[in-house]
Design a protein around this motif. Sequence first.
Motif, PDB file in Angstrom:
ATOM      1  N   TYR A 132       0.814  -1.208   0.000  1.00 39.75           N
ATOM      2  CA  TYR A 132       0.000   0.000   0.000  1.00 39.75           C
ATOM      3  C   TYR A 132       0.852   1.264   0.000  1.00 39.75           C
ATOM      4  O   TYR A 132       0.506   2.251  -0.656  1.00 39.75           O
ATOM      5  CB  TYR A 132      -0.935   0.006   1.211  1.00 39.75           C
ATOM      6  N   ASN A 133       1.970   1.283   0.758  1.00 38.04           N
ATOM      7  CA  ASN A 133       2.731   2.538   0.773  1.00 38.04           C
ATOM      8  C   ASN A 133       3.780   2.607  -0.328  1.00 38.04           C
ATOM      9  O   ASN A 133       4.112   3.687  -0.796  1.00 38.04           O
ATOM     10  CB  ASN A 133       3.351   2.806   2.156  1.00 38.04           C
ATOM     11  N   ALA A 134       4.309   1.456  -0.768  1.00 34.34           N
ATOM     12  CA  ALA A 134       5.315   1.497  -1.832  1.00 34.34           C
ATOM     13  C   ALA A 134       4.701   1.723  -3.206  1.00 34.34           C
ATOM     14  O   ALA A 134       5.356   2.262  -4.097  1.00 34.34           O
ATOM     15  CB  ALA A 134       6.126   0.208  -1.836  1.00 34.34           C
ATOM     16  N   CYS A 135       3.452   1.307  -3.381  1.00 31.02           N
ATOM     17  CA  CYS A 135       2.783   1.429  -4.687  1.00 31.02           C
ATOM     18  C   CYS A 135       1.703   2.503  -4.670  1.00 31.02           C
ATOM     19  O   CYS A 135       0.719   2.415  -5.416  1.00 31.02           O
ATOM     20  CB  CYS A 135       2.189   0.084  -5.096  1.00 31.02           C
ATOM     21  N   PRO A 263     -10.916   0.385  -6.641  1.00 34.62           N
ATOM     22  CA  PRO A 263     -10.203  -0.230  -7.771  1.00 34.62           C
ATOM     23  C   PRO A 263      -9.419  -1.459  -7.308  1.00 34.62           C
ATOM     24  O   PRO A 263      -9.074  -1.587  -6.130  1.00 34.62           O
ATOM     25  CB  PRO A 263      -9.279   0.883  -8.260  1.00 34.62           C
ATOM     26  N   TRP A 264      -9.112  -2.339  -8.239  1.00 36.19           N
ATOM     27  CA  TRP A 264      -8.477  -3.604  -7.911  1.00 36.19           C
ATOM     28  C   TRP A 264      -7.144  -3.426  -7.185  1.00 36.19           C
ATOM     29  O   TRP A 264      -6.825  -4.189  -6.275  1.00 36.19           O
ATOM     30  CB  TRP A 264      -8.271  -4.421  -9.184  1.00 36.19           C
ATOM     31  N   TYR A 265      -6.360  -2.392  -7.565  1.00 32.04           N
ATOM     32  CA  TYR A 265      -5.060  -2.224  -6.926  1.00 32.04           C
ATOM     33  C   TYR A 265      -5.189  -1.857  -5.453  1.00 32.04           C
ATOM     34  O   TYR A 265      -4.220  -1.952  -4.698  1.00 32.04           O
ATOM     35  CB  TYR A 265      -4.200  -1.187  -7.667  1.00 32.04           C
ATOM     36  N   SER A 325      -5.443   8.492  -1.994  1.00 30.46           N
ATOM     37  CA  SER A 325      -4.123   7.966  -1.656  1.00 30.46           C
ATOM     38  C   SER A 325      -4.222   6.495  -1.246  1.00 30.46           C
ATOM     39  O   SER A 325      -5.031   6.137  -0.385  1.00 30.46           O
ATOM     40  CB  SER A 325      -3.505   8.782  -0.530  1.00 30.46           C
ATOM     41  N   THR A 326      -3.365   5.675  -1.836  1.00 30.94           N
ATOM     42  CA  THR A 326      -3.387   4.253  -1.542  1.00 30.94           C
ATOM     43  C   THR A 326      -2.930   3.962  -0.123  1.00 30.94           C
ATOM     44  O   THR A 326      -3.401   2.999   0.492  1.00 30.94           O
ATOM     45  CB  THR A 326      -2.482   3.505  -2.539  1.00 30.94           C
ATOM     46  N   HIS A 327      -2.030   4.795   0.422  1.00 30.22           N
ATOM     47  CA  HIS A 327      -1.504   4.489   1.756  1.00 30.22           C
ATOM     48  C   HIS A 327      -2.565   4.639   2.845  1.00 30.22           C
ATOM     49  O   HIS A 327      -2.362   4.154   3.964  1.00 30.22           O
ATOM     50  CB  HIS A 327      -0.278   5.361   2.071  1.00 30.22           C
ATOM     51  N   TYR A 328      -3.693   5.287   2.560  1.00 23.77           N
ATOM     52  CA  TYR A 328      -4.761   5.351   3.560  1.00 23.77           C
ATOM     53  C   TYR A 328      -5.287   3.955   3.903  1.00 23.77           C
ATOM     54  O   TYR A 328      -5.804   3.732   4.995  1.00 23.77           O
ATOM     55  CB  TYR A 328      -5.914   6.216   3.059  1.00 23.77           C
TER      56      TYR A 328
END
Length: 422
Positions: A132-135, A263-265, A325-328
């Motif tokens: 989650y945080n790297a991508c 989303p899938w990611y 943000s994905t890191h959330y």
Amino acid sequence: MTRSARRLPYLLSGPAALVALAILVHCVGRAAAFCAPVKVDSFVYAVAAYQLYAPGATVACLIPDKPPGQAVLSGWVFRIWPGPPSRVKLLPVESAFLIAGYVAFWLLASRLFGRRTAAAMTLFFVVAQNTYNACDITTDGFNLGENYLVLPVLAAVYAHLVIEHPLGRGLLRGLAIGAALAVKQTAATLLVAFVIHDLLTALVAGRSRRNAVAGLGTLAGMALVALPLVGFLYAQGWLETHLHDLGRFSGKHLTVMPFECPPWYNISPLSPCLWWLLLGAATWCCRPRPVDPPQHRPGDWSVIAFVWLWLAIEATSVWAMTKPSTHYYQQLVAPVTLAAGLALVGVARRFADLTHRDRLRLWVWVGATTAGFAIMAALPVAAEASKRVHTFDPKDEVVEFDHWVKTWSPGTAADHLIKDEH
């Protein structure tokens, strides 16, 4: 097959092998996060931490919409590590907090599910946190507040679910949640989960007195953490200004968002956990219930209620975030993984009435499919690391850090929120 060949899957799924894989994933994930092509948040927090400990620091060294806890916990490294400042100095500090958080999760899961299941869950936890945080799709994931939250959040949950003595439970819970709130306001979701769960257990199980004592201990623990930080801000003359900024900006990161499937990611890092949840739901619905239902320990229902309550609150918080943000999603990882462990316990209970041969075959199938989902979840962070690590240059890190220090002030980090007001 030889005896060694037959034992290979068992050894590969053992705690030692899974912990070794978790450490490998952590190293790969930190490399991918540190070498991300877009470096914004990591420099924001690193420069703020550096300037807080620099001579002549002012209130402008504080990030207006974030508590100062992360800077306090990490900025000291710039004063003791020789050489010019750069983000490299924060690598061991961030990893220390993350690894300690992994250990806290391992201890919690071991108490609830046993060592072998806990090892698998810890691997899932490490994979999801780093992916989650790297991508992240909006910024880099190194040195984020969510990475420093892992340890205090899980320490608080461990105290809440494992420690029996009400005062000790409340005091450790308060110290941990106080430290988490000093890092980032999103830890308030866990505090809400504690309050609601204590009220439920007081009503259902008659734990009013014990929970009241634990609640007082929690307040005392939070005060013990808050007082030094408040005293520091007051002594510097920054307290009123920073509290005003926090009150003004904190709520601007949340709003009523449309309901839609992520989303899938944003789902794939949790795929091994979701697979266990799907298996748990399937065995619950498809297999007949045993005539004599298994006996539950008195605390089982309380753990189940807390995990699902915590997950619901965290999911609501992530849904309400204004930025994609994905890191959330990192704050969802712990409750989802614990819920997956509960689901696997249900699967085991459904398998208990099968013959030894059938049970063994099913567990081999579950292990093989779970390994497939875990590999799928880990591939993105491994791919990003392989693409990025060649870009690392320690000299460039020093130059870029110096540029940030000379041209940017932490006090301007919330300027985009001020613009949104107009």
